[in-house]
Design a protein around this motif. Structure first.
Motif, PDB file in Angstrom:
ATOM      1  N   HIS A  73      -7.226  10.025  -1.016  1.00 31.69           N
ATOM      2  CA  HIS A  73      -7.111   8.714  -0.373  1.00 31.69           C
ATOM      3  C   HIS A  73      -8.477   8.267   0.120  1.00 31.69           C
ATOM      4  CE1 HIS A  73      -4.497   5.584   1.247  1.00 31.69           C
ATOM      5  NE2 HIS A  73      -5.429   5.434   2.173  1.00 31.69           N
ATOM      6  N   SER A  74      -8.748   6.988  -0.044  1.00 30.70           N
ATOM      7  CA  SER A  74     -10.019   6.445   0.442  1.00 30.70           C
ATOM      8  C   SER A  74      -9.739   5.525   1.626  1.00 30.70           C
ATOM      9  CB  SER A  74     -10.681   5.663  -0.702  1.00 30.70           C
ATOM     10  OG  SER A  74     -11.539   4.678  -0.186  1.00 30.70           O
ATOM     11  N   THR A  75     -10.675   5.482   2.574  1.00 30.54           N
ATOM     12  CA  THR A  75     -10.473   4.591   3.719  1.00 30.54           C
ATOM     13  C   THR A  75     -10.779   3.147   3.336  1.00 30.54           C
ATOM     14  OG1 THR A  75     -12.728   4.985   4.495  1.00 30.54           O
ATOM     15  CG2 THR A  75     -10.990   6.367   5.434  1.00 30.54           C
TER      16      THR A  75
ATOM     17  N   LEU B 203      -7.161  -4.489   2.018  1.00 31.24           N
ATOM     18  CA  LEU B 203      -7.165  -4.606   3.480  1.00 31.24           C
ATOM     19  C   LEU B 203      -8.507  -5.222   3.858  1.00 31.24           C
ATOM     20  CD1 LEU B 203      -5.435  -3.674   5.968  1.00 31.24           C
ATOM     21  CD2 LEU B 203      -6.747  -1.573   5.961  1.00 31.24           C
TER      22      LEU B 203
ATOM     23  N   TYR C 250       0.334  -2.193   8.324  1.00 28.22           N
ATOM     24  CA  TYR C 250      -0.870  -2.398   7.508  1.00 28.22           C
ATOM     25  C   TYR C 250      -1.063  -3.891   7.225  1.00 28.22           C
ATOM     26  CZ  TYR C 250      -3.882  -0.849   3.506  1.00 28.22           C
ATOM     27  OH  TYR C 250      -4.893  -0.581   2.630  1.00 28.22           O
TER      28      TYR C 250
ATOM     29  N   ARG D 132      -2.025  -5.667  10.440  1.00 30.79           N
ATOM     30  CA  ARG D 132      -3.404  -5.361  10.864  1.00 30.79           C
ATOM     31  C   ARG D 132      -4.402  -6.208  10.103  1.00 30.79           C
ATOM     32  NH1 ARG D 132      -3.862   0.378   9.414  1.00 30.79           N
ATOM     33  NH2 ARG D 132      -6.037   0.201   9.998  1.00 30.79           N
TER      34      ARG D 132
ATOM     35  N   LEU E  79      -5.075   3.986  14.313  1.00 27.60           N
ATOM     36  CA  LEU E  79      -4.257   3.193  13.375  1.00 27.60           C
ATOM     37  C   LEU E  79      -4.605   3.547  11.931  1.00 27.60           C
ATOM     38  CD1 LEU E  79      -4.149  -0.295  15.172  1.00 27.60           C
ATOM     39  CD2 LEU E  79      -2.402   1.508  15.174  1.00 27.60           C
ATOM     40  N   ILE E  80      -5.862   3.806  11.657  1.00 28.70           N
ATOM     41  CA  ILE E  80      -6.242   4.189  10.289  1.00 28.70           C
ATOM     42  C   ILE E  80      -5.654   5.566   9.962  1.00 28.70           C
ATOM     43  CG2 ILE E  80      -8.148   4.710   8.721  1.00 28.70           C
ATOM     44  CD1 ILE E  80      -9.908   2.844  10.429  1.00 28.70           C
TER      45      ILE E  80
ATOM     46  N   SER F 153      -1.950   5.490   9.511  1.00 32.47           N
ATOM     47  CA  SER F 153      -1.625   4.760   8.285  1.00 32.47           C
ATOM     48  C   SER F 153      -1.805   5.673   7.069  1.00 32.47           C
ATOM     49  CB  SER F 153      -2.549   3.535   8.184  1.00 32.47           C
ATOM     50  OG  SER F 153      -2.549   3.016   6.882  1.00 32.47           O
ATOM     51  N   ILE F 154      -2.964   6.291   6.986  1.00 26.97           N
ATOM     52  CA  ILE F 154      -3.249   7.130   5.809  1.00 26.97           C
ATOM     53  C   ILE F 154      -2.323   8.345   5.772  1.00 26.97           C
ATOM     54  CG2 ILE F 154      -4.981   8.635   4.730  1.00 26.97           C
ATOM     55  CD1 ILE F 154      -7.126   6.693   5.657  1.00 26.97           C
TER      56      ILE F 154
ATOM     57  N   LYS G 159       1.582   8.073   5.063  1.00 31.50           N
ATOM     58  CA  LYS G 159       1.882   7.921   3.626  1.00 31.50           C
ATOM     59  C   LYS G 159       1.807   9.284   2.938  1.00 31.50           C
ATOM     60  CE  LYS G 159      -1.258   4.517   2.776  1.00 31.50           C
ATOM     61  NZ  LYS G 159      -1.582   3.448   3.716  1.00 31.50           N
TER      62      LYS G 159
ATOM     63  N   ILE H 101     -14.946   0.175   6.599  1.00 29.14           N
ATOM     64  CA  ILE H 101     -14.383  -0.255   7.890  1.00 29.14           C
ATOM     65  C   ILE H 101     -15.375   0.110   8.990  1.00 29.14           C
ATOM     66  CG2 ILE H 101     -12.468   0.002   9.507  1.00 29.14           C
ATOM     67  CD1 ILE H 101     -10.641   0.715   7.173  1.00 29.14           C
TER      68      ILE H 101
END
Ligand code: URA
Length: 435
Positions: free
Chosen positions: A82-84, A114, A165, A168, A179-180, A183-184, A187, A207
């Motif tokens: 997963h990437s931010t 996002l 998401y 936001r 929150l990040i 969120s990640i 999932k 971000i």
């Protein structure tokens, strides 16, 4: 308990209880609290923060209130990445098939764009007919038969994240560590994984802009993953420049096809092989990341990755001819405008955030939740950092179906590029690895 009490507590800087965070996750998942209250709570968290314990409670609750995949019947190790979020970061598109070829099962749950950053789901949907809303059974069956599947949260997976998401993105609450992280990892916790590799971006297009902030995020991700008993590694990678040359949905699909065909931007390929090397290491298919990267390089050269990508596209209902003839089957913009160098020299910098914002305005991203995406829109950087250019040479192309916006953005692009007489010093793409 009601949402107003929960908002009041965070507004006043108090620590949430586990029950309160469970209430928020459930309310977001079931949508039984109005958007304005959830948005207000998001802003309170953005301003007053949450500690490690609260972050873990929220993540766990967000994963729990929804469908949990049951993938332990799959014989291979299940590893995801997963990437931010970055600009031009379509690396998952080539990574998933490549790693699957090395014998690792990759169930990749992705999100939408996002802010100024792109989302893998939007990119995938630029392939005609390709479906990303898959049932848990389809996800499990495809993982077993093809070895990889790329999907969204449609099937009730982490529905709270889906809700939060999107809110936001429209309420200036993206750049919040808890929150990040929730969120990640909510999932990923719903995916029933054996391990996870995370790409934490740092720089103008990310971000968080500084390596120090990115490291804080990476450490919270690793700590929260440990509490979830999910083996994980986080790579802090540079996002000062857009990754690769393509920024935009169909453009990034085309670039991934080129990479899997053995041709592609050097930075994209470096990141692809490094992230993949770590995925193989965590899956015990390689002794270390370098060994894993070598294995993947061999697979890349053999063309197996491209065949696997085609299988994934076909298995998800997409038009697999895209892989052979991307120009013919991917959406094409009505208009294209060249962007020329104002002087001779070397490209010293493409401002990733400005490029991301420009691509978003051209139609590649959303400004509000309901905005439709123009899959053909975006920017193609013919020349990257370090490349030599002549005055008046075309260094980028803009694509869009909206001519007015395109002419405006072509003018703005002047501020996004720096050209200098001297070749810039090379800077590392992989900044740090956190385990
Ligand atoms: N990626 C996610 O899935 N969520 C975020 O909040 C940021 C990046």
């Amino acid at each position: 308990m009601n949402m107003l009490q929960v908002i009041n507590r965070k507004r006043d800087g108090l620590k949430h209880t586990q029950e309160e965070l469970d209430f928020v996750a459930q309310a977001s998942a079931n949508e039984h609290v109005p958007d304005y209250q959830l948005s207000s709570w998001l802003m309170a968290v953005r301003i007053n923060g949450m500690d490690e314990q609260e972050t873990f409670w929220l993540t766990e609750a967000m994963a729990k209130h929804g469908t949990q995949l049951k993938l332990s019947g799959i014989r291979k190790k299940r590893v995801d990445k997963h990437s931010t979020g970055g600009v031009g970061d379509g690396v998952s598109l080539a990574l998933v098939p490549l790693v699957a070829c090395a014998g690792v099962a990759v169930p990749m749950m992705s999100g939408r764009g996002l802010g100024h950053t792109g989302g893998t789901l939007d990119k995938l949907e630029s392939i005609p007919n390709l479906k990303v809303r898959l049932t848990p059974k389809k996800i499990s069956d495809q993982l077993d038969s093809v070895g990889a599947v790329m999907f969204g949260q449609g099937a009730g997976l982490a529905p709270a994240d889906r809700k939060l998401y999107a809110l936001r993105d429209a309420t200036a609450t993206v750049d919040s560590l808890p929150l990040i992280v929730s969120s990640i990892l909510s999932k990923k916790a719903a995916e029933d994984l054996d391990a996870l590799v995370m790409d934490v971006k740092s720089g103008q297009g990310a971000i968080f802009e500084t390596p120090a902030e990115a490291e804080k995020l990476a450490r919270l991700l690793i700590k929260t993953a440990a509490r979830l008993k999910l083996p994980a590694v986080a790579l802090i990678t540079d996002m000062q420049e857009p990754l690769g040359k393509a920024v935009g949905n169909a453009l990034e699909i085309k670039q991934a096809i080129e990479v899997l065909s053995g041709d592609g931007p050097h930075d994209y390929i470096e990141l692809l092989l490094t992230l993949g090397g770590w995925m193989l290491t965590l899956a015990k298919k390689a002794s270390n990341w370098e060994d894993g990267a070598e294995k993947l390089e061999r697979i890349l050269r053999s063309g197996e990755g491209l065949k696997k990508f085609k299988l994934i596209v076909a298995a998800q209902g997409g038009n697999a001819r895209v892989v052979d003839l991307p120009e013919k089957y991917l959406p094409q913009a009505k208009f294209s405008v060249p962007f020329k160098a104002s002087q001779s020299g070397f490209i010293a910098h493409w401002d990733a955030r400005r490029i991301g914002e420009a691509a978003r305005i051209l139609g590649a991203g959303r400004l509000v939740m309901e905005d439709p995406i123009d899959y053909s829109a975006g920017i193609y950087l013919k020349k990257q950092r370090g490349d030599e250019v002549e005055k008046e040479e075309v260094i980028a192309w803009l694509y869009s179906n909206n001519l007015v916006k395109m002419n405006q953005e072509a003018a703005h692009l002047k501020q996004a590029v720096t050209i200098e007489k001297r070749k810039p010093k090379a800077s590392p793409l992989i900044i740090k690895v956190i385990r």
